[in-house]
Motif scaffolding. Structure first.
Motif, short mmCIF file in Angstrom:
data_model
loop_
_atom_site.label_atom_id
_atom_site.label_comp_id
_atom_site.label_asym_id
_atom_site.label_seq_id
_atom_site.Cartn_x
_atom_site.Cartn_y
_atom_site.Cartn_z
N SER A 176 10.38 5.28 1.96
CA SER A 176 10.79 4.94 0.60
C SER A 176 9.84 3.87 0.07
CB SER A 176 12.21 4.38 0.58
OG SER A 176 13.13 5.39 0.93
N HIS A 177 9.50 3.99 -1.21
CA HIS A 177 8.78 2.92 -1.88
C HIS A 177 9.72 2.22 -2.84
CE1 HIS A 177 5.02 4.30 -0.24
NE2 HIS A 177 5.26 5.51 -0.70
N GLY A 178 9.23 1.10 -3.35
CA GLY A 178 9.95 0.41 -4.42
C GLY A 178 9.00 0.13 -5.55
N TYR A 221 4.71 -4.77 -7.46
CA TYR A 221 4.52 -4.51 -6.03
C TYR A 221 5.62 -3.60 -5.49
CZ TYR A 221 8.19 -7.99 -5.02
OH TYR A 221 9.36 -8.68 -4.95
N CYS A 222 5.32 -3.04 -4.34
CA CYS A 222 6.29 -2.18 -3.65
C CYS A 222 7.21 -3.09 -2.83
CB CYS A 222 5.56 -1.19 -2.74
SG CYS A 222 6.68 -0.20 -1.73
N ASN A 223 8.51 -2.98 -3.09
CA ASN A 223 9.44 -3.87 -2.39
C ASN A 223 10.25 -3.17 -1.30
OD1 ASN A 223 10.75 -2.44 -4.35
ND2 ASN A 223 11.97 -4.13 -5.12
N TRP A 224 9.88 -1.96 -0.95
CA TRP A 224 10.49 -1.36 0.25
C TRP A 224 9.38 -1.23 1.29
CZ3 TRP A 224 15.63 0.12 1.11
CH2 TRP A 224 16.47 0.05 0.00
N PHE A 225 9.57 -1.79 2.43
CA PHE A 225 8.51 -1.80 3.44
C PHE A 225 8.19 -0.37 3.87
CE2 PHE A 225 5.66 -3.06 6.55
CZ PHE A 225 5.43 -4.42 6.44
N CYS A 226 6.95 0.08 3.60
CA CYS A 226 6.65 1.50 3.73
C CYS A 226 5.46 1.80 4.64
CB CYS A 226 6.37 2.08 2.35
SG CYS A 226 5.05 1.18 1.50
N HIS A 227 4.69 0.80 5.00
CA HIS A 227 3.39 1.08 5.62
C HIS A 227 2.85 -0.23 6.15
CE1 HIS A 227 -0.93 2.24 5.62
NE2 HIS A 227 -0.50 3.50 5.66
N LEU A 256 0.18 -1.41 5.34
CA LEU A 256 -0.44 -2.04 4.18
C LEU A 256 0.54 -2.13 3.00
CD1 LEU A 256 -3.95 -0.40 4.51
CD2 LEU A 256 -3.35 -2.80 4.95
N HIS A 257 1.82 -2.24 3.35
CA HIS A 257 2.86 -2.34 2.31
C HIS A 257 2.63 -3.55 1.40
CE1 HIS A 257 6.92 -3.38 0.79
NE2 HIS A 257 6.77 -4.52 1.42
N MET A 258 2.21 -4.67 1.96
CA MET A 258 1.99 -5.86 1.14
C MET A 258 0.89 -5.60 0.10
SD MET A 258 4.18 -7.97 2.27
CE MET A 258 3.72 -9.43 1.35
N GLU A 259 -0.04 -4.73 0.46
CA GLU A 259 -1.16 -4.44 -0.43
C GLU A 259 -0.82 -3.36 -1.45
OE1 GLU A 259 -1.22 -4.88 2.80
OE2 GLU A 259 -2.93 -6.12 3.38
N MET A 260 0.38 -2.81 -1.38
CA MET A 260 0.76 -1.77 -2.35
C MET A 260 1.20 -2.47 -3.65
SD MET A 260 3.18 1.55 -1.80
CE MET A 260 3.60 2.64 -3.18
N VAL A 261 0.23 -2.71 -4.51
CA VAL A 261 0.44 -3.54 -5.69
C VAL A 261 -0.34 -2.99 -6.88
CG1 VAL A 261 0.81 -5.70 -4.41
CG2 VAL A 261 -1.53 -5.01 -5.03
CU1 CUA Z 1 5.30 1.37 -0.64
CU2 CUA Z 1 6.10 -0.58 0.44
#
Ligand code: CUA
Ligand code: RUQ
Ligand code: CA
Length: 626
Positions: free
Chosen positions: A570-572, A605-611, A613-618
């Motif tokens: 899941s993404h956010g 930013y993506c607020n569901w931990f997905c990967h 590189l989740h922190m970089e999903m912006v």
């Molecule tokens: Cu997409 Cu976290």
């Protein structure tokens, strides 16, 4: 407790049996623990032998818990009592964006302005008297609503506000032939019209409340029935013909003292075929702007009957053998068993004494609130004031009522403390299986680490598979699960990823189509006056668009489609400093609308931990000053 001072004095029988039992059961437990006395070892295996659901193992039951005045529904695994999911309904949920996204606001409709709810009674749709696992329905007492949850996706997909009444409390479903109607009680008596014109002469104004039926498929109100007195809890029978509701305010009083004046209130029985026939015959009115058929079920009507029962009854529960409606006495130590087979006669005008439908009225203890069943002829009633669950036998209660010298009380179990509802596995269906009993205690006092003046509730798990009830688990819960329902896991098969044509976001998909956007592919910004629609995809760990530009004051709608096909990715989408956040699970489309009122650079930013590189999903929204 105020009602502690006002309850009827218990009879000697109740006092005595309670005293004996308290002594007796602790002695029994002690001998069992020592491995002596009554041999539990030779008894068949108890359900609690497998209460320890080990890491990686799955529970046997889904439990759907009301979140009370917190407004959501929670999904627990039983018997582990682990919380598996929360389904926001009458609340706002920061994680999923419920109450924030356009998809949830469409479901909430006009009531999306309310940020609170008070849900009590979760019930699962039925076919032929068994749970079919399609929908779960729940009431909102605070804002007079009924919601439906689709159990395939575990999201709320419909909410309806019931017109012309205040405070939907008791809610149950038609069981047979299937759940066509959601029956729900409006608790409070109000004047009609309720527009302030009769405030000066309320004593003479027409005042009543109504029993309501919502069509389970369309979620439109099918009919409303005016009653005398008020309405508390309700249940339906296994013939499809009757529903019954408790009334604690037959006095139609507006004060506590007034509501306790009479020694008896009543159970109101509704004749569904007669109500349907009256609607067909045009024998109804409407109120105000509402088009809902309103029928008169007050005393003397052929649509209802009023069965007097002692005093301020609360819960109303149908036994799974289909034989009895059981009204729980609350201020009386009794419950009243209404024989459903006699209801055809009751509706015959020649039938004289409505009390003749009472099959038994066993005394159980102080403050009986709700009753549940094991499918083996036993009933389990919560005793609020005694802080106990009493197990009793229905057939023996009837024998005793008819003068035979039998003890119908099987056991009294101390619970911690002050139980409201209790609920046994599959108890509202024909296949009640008598394995688990959840007791939803209102007070937890010393059972958990102290966490300030506000205490957790305590939902206790009791093994009822053997002769003796056995408390096996304390479960702290947040305010305030009045009730829950347990469903064998094989009845449900929820989706693991969304289907692209799901109705939940179909309207968003249709709007994209109008903009010429293919959600599964396109990343586009469409300007329409000062409305800007931003369409983007997401694939871990990337948004399809890492930057878009709008003007200060624009109304921005961001629509994100998650192209990931992998279960659990899941993404956010969270726009910093804009009160915007939402969930986008695999193959889901979610959208949110907000005003870009601050010029400058705003990260999302993506607020569901997905990967990794989740922190970089912006990405960044650039807002040009007006
Ligand atoms: Cu997409 Cu976290
Ligand atoms: S009813 S216990 Cu809605 Cu009893 Cu809460
Ligand atoms: Ca009363």
């Amino acid at each position: 407790m105020s009602n502690k001072d006002n309850h009827q004095e218990p009879s000697e029988h109740v006092k005595l049996s309670r005293r004996l039992f308290l002594g007796g059961s602790s002695a029994l437990l002690a001998t069992a623990a020592a491995g002596g006395g009554l041999s539990l070892a030779s008894a068949p295996a108890l359900a609690s032998d497998d209460i320890n659901v080990k890491p990686g193992e799955l529970d046997e039951y889904y439990g759907f818990w009301s979140g009370g005045h917190q407004g959501e529904v929670r999904v627990l695994g039983v018997p582990s009592m682990r919380e598996l999911m929360r389904i926001p309904v009458f609340n706002v949920d920061s994680a999923t964006g419920w109450g924030i996204t356009n998809e949830s606001k469409r479901v909430l409709g006009d009531s999306s302005k309310y940020l609170n709810g008070d849900c009590h009674h979760p019930h699962i749709s039925m076919t032929d008297g068994k749970y079919d696992g399609k929908y779960l329905f729940i009431n909102d007492k605070a804002n007079t609503r009924v919601a439906r949850i689709r159990l395939d996706i575990m999201k709320c997909d419909k909410i309806v506000t019931i017109p012309n009444v205040q405070a939907i409390h008791g809610l149950r479903l038609q069981k047979v032939p299937h759940t066509k109607y959601v029956f729900c009680n409006a608790e409070f008596i109000i004047p009609h019209p309720n527009d302030g014109t009769n405030l000066k002469n309320l004593d003479t104004a027409e005042q009543y409340t109504m029993f309501n039926a919502v069509d389970a498929e369309t979620m439109e109100v099918a009919f409303q029935v005016m009653v005398d007195g008020n309405l508390d809890n309700t249940d339906a029978c296994y013939t499809g013909k009757y529903a019954a509701s408790t009334c604690y305010n037959s006095e139609a009083a507006t004060t506590l003292g007034g509501m306790m004046r009479e020694e008896r209130d009543w159970v109101t029985v509704f004749n569904i075929p007669r109500i349907e026939a009256a609607i067909k015959a045009g024998d109804f009115t409407t109120l105000g702007d509402s088009k809902v058929p309103v029928l008169d079920g007050r005393k003397g009507s052929k649509l209802t009957r009023y069965v007097p029962v002692p005093k301020n009854p609360h819960g109303l529960n149908t036994s799974p053998d289909g034989k009895y409606f059981i009204a729980n006495g609350k201020l009386s130590p009794t419950v009243s068993m209404i024989e459903i087979d006699k209801l055809d006669d009751l509706f015959d005008d020649r039938f004289e004494d409505p009390r003749a439908v009472i099959a038994a009225e066993p005394e159980l203890g102080l403050g009986p609130l709700h009753t549940t069943f094991d499918g083996r002829g036993n009933a389990y009633t919560t005793l609020f004031i005694d802080s106990q669950v009493v197990k009793w036998n229905m057939a023996d209660a009837i024998k005793a009522y008819n003068g035979e010298d039998v003890d119908y009380i099987r056991q009294k179990l101390d619970v911690q403390y002050q139980p409201g509802h209790n609920h046994a596995s599959h108890t509202e269906a024909r296949d009640a299986d008598g394995k688990w009993l959840v007791v939803l205690c209102k007070f937890s006092k010393d059972r958990f680490l102290p966490v300030g003046p506000l205490h957790a509730e305590n939902d206790q798990l009791v093994d009822i598979s053997g002769e003796e009830m056995k408390l096996v688990h304390d479960g702290p819960t947040y305010a305030e699960p009045h009730d829950c329902i347990l469903l064998r896991r094989d009845v449900l098969n929820p989706k693991k990823i969304w289907e692209r044509d799901d109705a939940f976001f179909a309207e968003t998909v249709a709007m994209a189509k109008e903009d010429g956007v293919t959600l599964e592919r396109d990343n586009k910004v469409i300007r329409d006056g000062n409305k800007v629609r931003v369409y983007m995809t997401s694939v871990a760990p990337n948004y399809g668009m890492s930057e878009f530009t709008v003007k200060q004051g624009d109304e921005v709608t961001v629509t994100v489609t998650n192209l990931d096909m992998i279960e659990d990715v899941s993404h956010g989408f969270c726009m910093v400093n804009h009160g915007v956040s939402m969930e986008i699970s695999p193959q889901q489309t979610s959208s949110v609308t907000f005003i870009a009122d601050k010029p400058g650079v705003h990260w999302y930013y993506c607020n569901w931990f997905c990967h990794a590189l989740h922190m970089e999903m912006v990405g960044r929204m650039l807002v040009e000053p007006a």
